[in-house]
Design a protein around this motif. Structure first.
Motif, short mmCIF file in Angstrom:
data_model
loop_
_atom_site.label_atom_id
_atom_site.label_comp_id
_atom_site.label_asym_id
_atom_site.label_seq_id
_atom_site.Cartn_x
_atom_site.Cartn_y
_atom_site.Cartn_z
N THR A 380 39.43 28.82 40.04
CA THR A 380 39.23 29.44 41.35
C THR A 380 39.24 30.95 41.24
OG1 THR A 380 41.56 29.57 41.98
CG2 THR A 380 40.44 27.49 42.40
N HIS A 381 38.33 31.58 41.98
CA HIS A 381 38.31 33.04 42.03
C HIS A 381 39.54 33.58 42.73
CE1 HIS A 381 34.70 34.47 40.16
NE2 HIS A 381 34.00 33.52 40.74
N LEU A 382 40.08 32.81 43.66
CA LEU A 382 41.30 33.24 44.34
C LEU A 382 42.40 33.49 43.32
CD1 LEU A 382 42.99 33.66 46.90
CD2 LEU A 382 43.41 31.20 46.93
N ALA A 383 42.58 32.57 42.37
CA ALA A 383 43.61 32.72 41.35
C ALA A 383 43.30 33.88 40.42
CB ALA A 383 43.75 31.43 40.55
N VAL A 384 42.07 33.97 39.96
CA VAL A 384 41.69 35.04 39.02
C VAL A 384 41.89 36.41 39.65
CG1 VAL A 384 39.75 36.04 37.74
CG2 VAL A 384 40.09 33.58 37.73
N SER A 385 41.51 36.55 40.90
CA SER A 385 41.68 37.83 41.60
C SER A 385 43.17 38.16 41.77
CB SER A 385 41.00 37.76 42.97
OG SER A 385 41.24 38.93 43.71
N LEU A 386 43.97 37.15 42.11
CA LEU A 386 45.40 37.36 42.29
C LEU A 386 46.06 37.78 40.98
CD1 LEU A 386 48.00 37.12 44.00
CD2 LEU A 386 48.05 34.70 43.39
N GLU A 388 44.67 39.23 38.37
CA GLU A 388 44.24 40.59 38.00
C GLU A 388 45.10 41.63 38.72
OE1 GLU A 388 40.26 43.45 38.00
OE2 GLU A 388 40.29 41.61 39.19
N LYS A 389 45.29 41.46 40.02
CA LYS A 389 46.09 42.41 40.79
C LYS A 389 47.55 42.38 40.35
CE LYS A 389 43.15 42.06 44.90
NZ LYS A 389 43.04 41.54 46.29
N ARG A 390 48.06 41.19 40.09
CA ARG A 390 49.47 41.04 39.67
C ARG A 390 49.73 41.77 38.35
NH1 ARG A 390 52.66 35.25 38.76
NH2 ARG A 390 54.66 36.15 38.11
N LEU A 391 48.88 41.55 37.37
CA LEU A 391 49.10 42.15 36.05
C LEU A 391 48.95 43.66 36.10
CD1 LEU A 391 47.28 39.55 33.76
CD2 LEU A 391 49.74 39.86 34.06
N LYS A 392 47.94 44.15 36.80
CA LYS A 392 47.73 45.59 36.87
C LYS A 392 48.85 46.28 37.63
CE LYS A 392 42.69 45.70 36.37
NZ LYS A 392 41.39 46.03 37.03
N SER A 393 49.41 45.58 38.62
CA SER A 393 50.50 46.16 39.39
C SER A 393 51.79 46.22 38.57
CB SER A 393 50.73 45.34 40.66
OG SER A 393 51.88 45.75 41.35
N ARG A 394 52.09 45.16 37.82
CA ARG A 394 53.34 45.08 37.07
C ARG A 394 53.29 45.85 35.76
NH1 ARG A 394 57.45 41.91 37.60
NH2 ARG A 394 57.51 41.22 35.44
N TYR A 395 52.11 45.95 35.18
CA TYR A 395 51.97 46.59 33.86
C TYR A 395 50.88 47.65 33.93
CZ TYR A 395 54.54 42.36 32.80
OH TYR A 395 55.47 41.34 32.81
N PRO A 396 51.25 48.90 34.25
CA PRO A 396 50.24 49.97 34.43
C PRO A 396 49.31 50.12 33.24
CG PRO A 396 52.41 50.69 35.15
CD PRO A 396 52.62 49.38 34.49
N GLU A 397 49.79 49.78 32.03
CA GLU A 397 48.92 49.93 30.85
C GLU A 397 47.72 48.98 30.92
OE1 GLU A 397 52.19 46.94 29.58
OE2 GLU A 397 51.97 48.72 30.87
N LEU A 398 47.84 47.90 31.69
CA LEU A 398 46.73 46.96 31.82
C LEU A 398 45.68 47.43 32.82
CD1 LEU A 398 48.50 43.47 31.68
CD2 LEU A 398 47.26 44.66 29.87
N ALA A 399 46.00 48.47 33.56
CA ALA A 399 45.01 49.02 34.51
C ALA A 399 43.98 49.89 33.80
CB ALA A 399 45.72 49.82 35.60
#
Length: 541
Positions: A380-386, A388-399
């Motif tokens: 699901t795109h809902l999960a993939v989008s969630l 992406e936002k979760r990882l970039k928010s928690r780990y700035p290096e992934l942004a």
């Protein structure tokens, strides 16, 4: 090796994940056991089961796709799996449960292929189908590679007790590919009462209890020969020097026979020799790190102060989610602590962790935190989008650009059009992510009342207003759709309506949108009340 895939995990595994390239697999396949368990055994002509998460709705009904996947299993090359699945079909019949097990068997075969010889797999499920899944796992991995059935407490209490005991646990099956696997479990503190009761002696090294230096049964080597006045063979035993004493030996005792090791430990006053004949030498067992992980992981609320030299509650590191900050509102979200315990136990830094049903991304979150590479797959795109936002928010290096990749999500107009043609529902979810709003009612299929997405804007302290989104992926768009959105905005008392379209708008559509006037923001000025956004424009930024 940090990749997030959108798509069917069976196809992703086959096309994109190489043989023996993954160190650890964790999967939590969707299964809604809140439904009446017996509905899953209705035939296609009977009651239509709705136990599936929307994305798997077609896959989990016995129909064309299930039959095709079952035929694949019959010629998969693993005769144990083929015979076992044929037996299950004869027993269960052609129903939703059999469709589910067929889907799982095909994917588990692919997971076995991609797993390294030293790798492990943890399958998280609940008692609804755990007994059948274990049979499937035995067929795929071999019953000799089953290691543990872990019981995890997933909630504090449950009110569903009129016809059953309160269901508060999940099951996690632990399998390995071979006998040579990574495994270094951690420890939890002993209880204070246990320490007080058992460890009653003290010396300069700390608290200790005495314990046996021998194990039952005789041996023919050094471990069966006498040391000082004690002959273990005569007592039907043998020397069994514990691992806790190895640090006191040079090179952990390598190159030393049993008697040399015992003498070295005796000189350091770690062994107590009995003064009377017939007694056994004992060693000093210090408190140490605690008790190694067992197979029941159950957080016990209100037990702070029970553990020795710790303020934590029992199994607090794997506590179920209640109101913790990490909770995202995803219905089957698991705590990071639970995944951290699994990943730390069965992998090393730099290893590759795969989650083929990654949902809201907890396994990927834990893997990133523990310095592992990771691969996540969700349908699901809902999960993939969630995620992406979760990882970039928690780990700035992934942004940072290139820190990880997302595969299968449209990157251009051609990809967007292809998704719209293949799966209208997933196209709508993806389009909502482009304008940074949540899918309406969690993205569930069904009557949406003309709303595909909803967002909120803050207009004053403690005050927000609604923004509604309507998504169209077809070619036949017209002014009537703008009028419909205008009516929906008024009905829902929203301040802005966004019309997201794959096809460029017509002139009458633009005229109709302009007639809706503007929304006056208290802080940011005036905005068109109805806005038409094209997919191409959104992709272009």
């Amino acid at each position: 090796m940090k990749k997030l895939y959108y798509g069917d995990n069976l196809q992703i595994l086959r096309k994109h994940v190489a043989d023996e390239s993954v160190d650890l697999i964790y999967l939590d396949p969707p299964f809604n056991s809140k439904r009446d368990y017996n509905l899953l055994f209705k035939t296609p002509k009977g009651h239509e089961s709705d136990a599936q998460i929307t994305a798997f709705e077609d896959t989990w009904h016995w129909g064309g796709q299930a039959q095709d996947e079952f035929r694949e299993l019959m010629k998969c090359g693993n005769t144990d799996v083929s015979q076992m699945m044929e037996a299950l079909r004869a027993f269960l019949g052609e129903n939703d449960m059999m469709a589910y097990l067929t889907m799982m068997a095909n994917r588990l075969l692919e997971m076995h292929r991609v797993l390294k010889p030293t790798g492990s797999l943890y399958l998280h499920c609940d008692p609804t189908a755990s007994h059948y899944l274990k049979i499937v796992l035995d067929g795929v991995f071999g019953k000799g590679n089953f290691r543990s059935e872990i019981i995890w407490r997933r909630t504090n209490s449950h009110n569903s007790t009129t016809t059953q005991y309160g269901p508060i646990h999940d099951v996690i099956f632990f399998y390995t590919k071979t006998d040579d696997f990574v495994f270094h479990p951690g420890f939890r503190p002993y209880s204070s009462a246990y320490i007080k009761d058992r460890f009653k002696h003290f010396d300069e090294r700390g608290r200790y209890q005495t314990n046996y230096l021998t194990g039952p049964g005789t041996r023919n080597g050094d471990s069966g020969k006498p040391w000082r006045r004690f002959d273990p063979t005569a007592a039907g035993r043998h020397w069994a020097i514990p691992k806790s004493l190895r640090p006191f030996l040079k090179n952990s005792g390598a190159g030393m026979n049993s008697q040399e090791q015992l003498e070295t430990l005796y000189v350091q006053e770690l062994i107590l020799v009995p003064k009377k004949d017939g007694g056994q030498p004992m060693y000093k067992q210090y408190v140490g790190e605690g008790v190694a992980y067992q197979d029941i992981w159950a957080f016990q609320p209100n037990t702070s102060g029970v553990l020795f030299q710790s303020s934590e509650c029992i199994d607090e590191d794997v506590k179920y989610l209640e109101d913790e900050a990490e909770k995202l509102g995803y219905p089957t979200q698991k705590p990071v602590g639970l995944l951290s315990r699994i990943i730390e136990t069965s992998s090393n830094e730099g290893d590759v962790v795969l989650d083929p049903f990654c949902g809201c991304g907890t396994a990927l979150d834990a893997a990133q935190k523990l310095n592992r590479h990771w691969i996540g797959i969700d349908i699901t795109h809902l999960a993939v989008s969630l995620i992406e936002k979760r990882l970039k928010s928690r780990y700035p290096e992934l942004a940072k650009k290139g820190a990880f990749s997302i595969e299968g999500v449209p990157q251009d107009f051609a990809g967007a059009r292809d998704l719209a043609e293949r799966d209208k529902h997933q196209f709508q979810l993806w389009a909502c992510s482009l304008v940074n709003v949540q899918p309406y009612r969690g993205g569930k299929k069904g009557a949406d009342q003309g709303i595909d997405g909803m967002g909120f804007i803050e207009v004053a302290k403690s005050k927000t207003e609604k923004v509604l989104v309507s998504v169209k992926g077809g070619e036949n768009v017209g002014a009537s759709m703008i009028r419909d959105l205008k009516g929906t905005v008024e009905r829902e008392k929203a301040v802005i309506g966004l019309f997201v379209t794959l096809t460029p708008p017509t002139k009458p559509m633009l005229t109709e949108a302009a007639s809706a006037s503007h929304y006056e923001s208290p802080h940011h000025g005036a905005f068109p009340r109805l806005q038409i956004l094209t997919i191409q424009g959104l992709l272009d930024g």
